[in-house]
Scaffold this active site. Structure first.
Site, PDB file in Angstrom:
ATOM      1  N   PHE A 253       0.816  -1.222   0.000  1.00  0.00           N
ATOM      2  CA  PHE A 253       0.000   0.000   0.000  1.00  0.00           C
ATOM      3  C   PHE A 253       0.853   1.279   0.000  1.00  0.00           C
ATOM      4  O   PHE A 253       0.397   2.330  -0.406  1.00  0.00           O
ATOM      5  CB  PHE A 253      -0.880   0.038   1.256  1.00  0.00           C
ATOM      6  CG  PHE A 253      -2.008  -0.961   1.264  1.00  0.00           C
ATOM      7  CD1 PHE A 253      -3.054  -0.859   0.351  1.00  0.00           C
ATOM      8  CD2 PHE A 253      -2.054  -1.993   2.192  1.00  0.00           C
ATOM      9  CE1 PHE A 253      -4.115  -1.751   0.364  1.00  0.00           C
ATOM     10  CE2 PHE A 253      -3.113  -2.893   2.221  1.00  0.00           C
ATOM     11  CZ  PHE A 253      -4.146  -2.769   1.297  1.00  0.00           C
ATOM     12  N   SER A 284      -2.068  -6.431  -7.338  1.00  0.00           N
ATOM     13  CA  SER A 284      -2.101  -5.297  -6.408  1.00  0.00           C
ATOM     14  C   SER A 284      -2.615  -5.791  -5.061  1.00  0.00           C
ATOM     15  O   SER A 284      -3.137  -6.900  -4.959  1.00  0.00           O
ATOM     16  CB  SER A 284      -3.042  -4.209  -6.930  1.00  0.00           C
ATOM     17  OG  SER A 284      -4.388  -4.576  -6.701  1.00  0.00           O
ATOM     18  N   ASP A 285      -2.488  -4.973  -4.034  1.00  0.00           N
ATOM     19  CA  ASP A 285      -3.211  -5.275  -2.802  1.00  0.00           C
ATOM     20  C   ASP A 285      -4.635  -4.735  -2.965  1.00  0.00           C
ATOM     21  O   ASP A 285      -4.975  -4.089  -3.963  1.00  0.00           O
ATOM     22  CB  ASP A 285      -2.508  -4.681  -1.575  1.00  0.00           C
ATOM     23  CG  ASP A 285      -2.914  -5.429  -0.290  1.00  0.00           C
ATOM     24  OD1 ASP A 285      -3.940  -6.148  -0.307  1.00  0.00           O
ATOM     25  OD2 ASP A 285      -2.225  -5.283   0.732  1.00  0.00           O
ATOM     26  N   TYR A 286      -5.440  -5.000  -1.986  1.00  0.00           N
ATOM     27  CA  TYR A 286      -6.875  -4.680  -1.999  1.00  0.00           C
ATOM     28  C   TYR A 286      -7.110  -3.184  -2.283  1.00  0.00           C
ATOM     29  O   TYR A 286      -6.814  -2.344  -1.429  1.00  0.00           O
ATOM     30  CB  TYR A 286      -7.424  -5.047  -0.624  1.00  0.00           C
ATOM     31  CG  TYR A 286      -8.907  -5.237  -0.506  1.00  0.00           C
ATOM     32  CD1 TYR A 286      -9.446  -6.498  -0.291  1.00  0.00           C
ATOM     33  CD2 TYR A 286      -9.780  -4.163  -0.573  1.00  0.00           C
ATOM     34  CE1 TYR A 286     -10.805  -6.680  -0.156  1.00  0.00           C
ATOM     35  CE2 TYR A 286     -11.140  -4.339  -0.444  1.00  0.00           C
ATOM     36  CZ  TYR A 286     -11.652  -5.600  -0.229  1.00  0.00           C
ATOM     37  OH  TYR A 286     -12.993  -5.785  -0.088  1.00  0.00           O
ATOM     38  N   THR A 287      -7.594  -2.868  -3.454  1.00  0.00           N
ATOM     39  CA  THR A 287      -7.830  -1.479  -3.927  1.00  0.00           C
ATOM     40  C   THR A 287      -6.599  -0.568  -3.852  1.00  0.00           C
ATOM     41  O   THR A 287      -6.737   0.651  -3.802  1.00  0.00           O
ATOM     42  CB  THR A 287      -9.022  -0.787  -3.196  1.00  0.00           C
ATOM     43  OG1 THR A 287      -8.759  -0.715  -1.785  1.00  0.00           O
ATOM     44  CG2 THR A 287     -10.344  -1.481  -3.436  1.00  0.00           C
TER      45      THR A 287
END
Ligand code: NOJ
Length: 755
Positions: A253, A284-287
């Site tokens: 993030f 990617s990470d979450y959003t």
């Protein structure tokens, strides 16, 4: 014109060379080429789309209408869906209803076990037992793969030196070398060198990169770091996972040098793909792609462009790639080759997993029945819990307990099940967890019990934790009454075992703390128990290093059990009563106070090293520089006595090794295991070097009365580091080799390196 043609030739040669490197499997290449020739741009972008369907979410819910999208070929994989039945349903949608019948990836957070839960990763790291770590990963993969999953978001290898950060519980601690060894063991365990087996899964190394270095220990926070530090201190575990063949990488993030990881071309393309030769997919990470808007990198379209051009392949939950990808290609902002490369990497992962041969390879009710909570996994869970425990203190051999003693077990965690499996135990079933009380009863131990305190008392914290499935019950009795009851029980006992610590939700994601001591009301209980004059064994459950200065001074023994997993209770009782001998060593420093953070053993020297008698030296006025418990610290019920170490030579040449040997004697009364640790210091360098760095370790079983010669080969490879030009090499000169039982208990020898 000529120049342009030349450039085209050079570029295409470059392309073929790069492609040739990828072509380890010509059959796979041909299959994917053929498949991609039939795909529309929308379908290619669909492969880059990873919505969440199901149980857990760790951010805003974005994914909608997923079933329709699957049918239209607009989904490459889903996560948070498991069980053979649920997976089969979604896979059928893809395979029977989408035009090209491309199977889906099914991802999930299998962090320290799937259904059978093993100790939290920080605890597992404290075992310093790489065979165990690999077995745990292998067992987790087998269970997950039987439950419909083919992709796990593990290992988490972020180096962490700030225990305020709740996610230290998910990683292996502060050391690059130990972290790299664990990263390798986990990738090997999860993937077994063959993704097409129905018992293995695609592993994901995360969070690339530097997620553990967030300012002030606050989750998702800004990172700012020199490249030399990245390369020497933070990158090793990610690189080790890549070298071990990890199939996917998840971005972090945080920002790196001012550009968030999910849009950082230097990180994803120049470093990861070009320099490290990584061939797998990046997710990617979450959003985290969407979150680049909040970072200040532009609007949705701009961050999509940034991310795709940086080298990102798959968009977790954000739906930006399917939202803006086509428009960006049409306007020339993102090339079709970029989309093709991303799509190809995702299809390659599916191919390697065997999904094109059998989309239901990971869907089997029979296998799920046989694998989930199987006897061997439960036995491994107990073994791992035993090996992860760290005996921090044991005055006058108060531990192990004797069955003849009257023991009072006191504390809210004595009969607790929910917290035992810790945070990020996503599919774990806490109702299967064995509490300490259940283990005592099953073993017919005689004991008395009092709750003594609530686990959490602060109402705001309690609400926060319970809002996220904390299930913390508050006793109707006041704190004073609970303490009074406990004191009464304690007074009648020979020994008190106080089982205290954090609720599981006090560590993990989005669980940073500014004060990392035991909660105040628990300390009050301990003080009241101390006033009884009875010896107290403090058994801790927690997901991070805690500040325990008062406890260290006042408790007779302290046993760190972390959150031990499904069989934690059995393991703890075995250790308390001496059926098992603790052998864990800390993989992360325990500070004396929060004011010392960041504190880690492999720090640099200053120009004014600490000197108590000199005012102008690097120190605190109110506290020593040293930690409470150093990296590598951990006691045993037996004693290990180190003899004099010897080096086979005093100088080391390129292509040669020297051997350090040290005799270690078990001079106590129990058989035991010791982790012998080798640290090296480069005394003079072209850039400043840490005061010590772990370079090797061996975990050895030594029967009581026996002596074992433990040796380590040292080569110039162990002396290399990244210099100011980021060249990885060693420098001639003087080195110190330190060997011992902990980073702060070593014997030192010197040698020279010759170029
Ligand atoms: C966010 C976390 O940072 C990451 O570790 C996890 O894998 C994803 N959510 C998916 O749940």
């Amino acid at each position: 014109m000529m120049l342009r043609r030349l450039l085209v030739i050079v570029l295409s040669v470059g392309f073929f060379v790069a492609n040739a490197q990828n072509s380890h499997d010509p059959k796979m290449d041909a299959f994917i080429r053929e498949l991609m020739s039939k795909m529309t741009l929308e379908e290619k972008l669909g492969q880059l789309n990873l919505p969440s369907v199901g149980f857990d979410v760790t951010g805003p819910i974005v994914s909608q209408g997923v079933e329709e999208k699957i049918k239209k070929g607009l989904v490459g994989g889903v996560f948070n869906t498991f069980t053979p039945n649920a997976v089969k349903k979604l896979q059928e949608l893809a395979v029977n209803n989408s035009r090209l019948k491309i199977p889906l990836l099914f991802g999930y957070d299998v962090i320290h076990g799937h259904k059978t839960i093993f100790p939290i990763n920080l605890g597992l790291a404290a075992s310093w037992d790489m065979a165990l770590v690999e077995n745990v990963a292998k067992a987790s993969a087998a269970e997950a793969a039987a439950d419909g999953l083919n992709w796990v978001y593990s290992p988490m290898v972020d180096i962490a030196r700030d225990p305020r950060w709740g996610r230290v519980s998910e990683g292996s601690g502060e050391d690059p070398y130990l972290g790299a060894e664990i990263a390798k063991a986990m990738v090997n365990g999860l993937q077994q060198g063959d993704l097409s087996k129905p018992t293995t899964v695609l592993a994901t190394v995360k969070h690339f990169a530097l997620y553990g270095a967030g300012e002030a220990g606050r989750d998702y926070n800004t990172v700012d770091m020199s490249r030399i530090r990245m390369f020497n201190e933070y990158f090793l575990p990610y690189k080790a996972a890549v070298d071990a063949g990890v199939g996917s990488v998840m971005t972090s993030f945080n920002e790196i040098e001012g550009v968030p990881a999910s849009g950082n071309k230097w990180l994803l393309t120049d470093l990861l793909r070009k320099q490290w030769g990584y061939k797998g997919m990046i997710v990617s990470d979450y959003t985290s792609i969407n979150e680049m808007m909040a970072h200040g990198m532009g609007d949705a379209k701009a961050v999509t462009e940034l991310s795709l051009n940086a080298g990102m392949d798959m968009d977790m939950v954000g739906e930006l790639f399917i939202g803006y990808g086509a428009e960006l290609v049409k306007s020339g902002k993102v090339s079709i080759e970029t989309i093709d490369a991303a799509c190809r990497r995702i299809l390659e992962a599916k191919y390697k997993l065997g999904l094109f041969k059998d989309p239901y390879l990971y869907v089997s009710e029979e296998r799920a029945k046989a694998e989930i909570f199987s006897a061997d996994k439960l036995a491994l869970s107990k073994d791992a819990a035993v090996k992860s425990m760290v005996l921090l203190k044991n005055d006058q051999q108060i531990l192990p307990l004797q069955t003849s003693q009257k023991v009072a077990f006191i504390g809210p965690l004595v009969n607790d099940q929910r917290n035992l499996i810790g945070s990020w135990s996503a599919a774990g079933d806490w109702k299967q967890a064995v509490s300490i009380q259940a283990a005592l009863d099953a073993g017919n131990y005689k004991y008395t019990y009092a709750k003594g305190a609530n686990l959490v008392e602060d109402p705001a914290l309690l609400k926060r934790l319970n809002d996220h499935d904390g299930r913390i019950e508050s006793d109707p009795l006041t704190s004073e009454k609970l303490i009074a009851q406990a004191v009464k029980v304690a007074k009648k006992a020979d020994v008190v075992v106080a089982v205290l610590g954090e609720a599981f939700g006090m560590s993990g994601e989005a669980a940073s703390r500014s004060d990392i001591g035991l909660p105040e009301h628990q300390q009050k209980l301990l003080k009241a128990l101390k006033a009884t004059g009875k010896p107290i064994v403090l058994v801790l459950m927690n997901g991070r290093p805690l500040t325990l200065s008062w406890e260290d001074q006042n408790m007779s023994a302290i046993l760190e059990t972390w959150f031990g997993g499904t069989k934690a209770g059995d393991a703890i009782v075995d250790v308390l009563y001496g059926k098992a001998n603790p052998s864990g060593k800390l993989s992360m420093t325990f500070p004396r106070s929060v004011g010392q953070i960041p504190i880690y053993y492999n720090h640099k020297n200053t120009g004014r090293p600490m000197d108590e008698n000199q005012k102008y030296t690097s120190k605190y006025l109110d506290i020593p520089n040293t930690p409470l418990y150093a990296f590598g610290h951990g006691l045993s019920y037996t004693q290990f006595t180190y003899g004099t170490p010897e080096l086979s030579a005093t100088s080391i040449q390129p292509n040669q090794k020297i051997t350090l040997t040290v005799p270690v004697t078990n001079s106590g009364n129990y058989d035991g295991e010791e982790v012998v640790q080798l640290y090296i210091q480069d005394v003079v360098g072209s850039v400043t070097r840490p005061v010590q760095e772990l370079k090797a370790f061996k975990k050895v079983k030594i029967a009581k009365g026996q002596t074992v010669q433990v040796s380590f080969d040292i080569t110039v490879e162990d002396l290399k580091f990244y210099n100011a030009d980021l060249t990885f090499d060693y420098e001639a000169g003087k080195f110190r080799a330190m060997v011992g039982t902990a980073s702060d208990k070593v014997q030192t020898l010197t040698f020279d390196a010759v170029k």
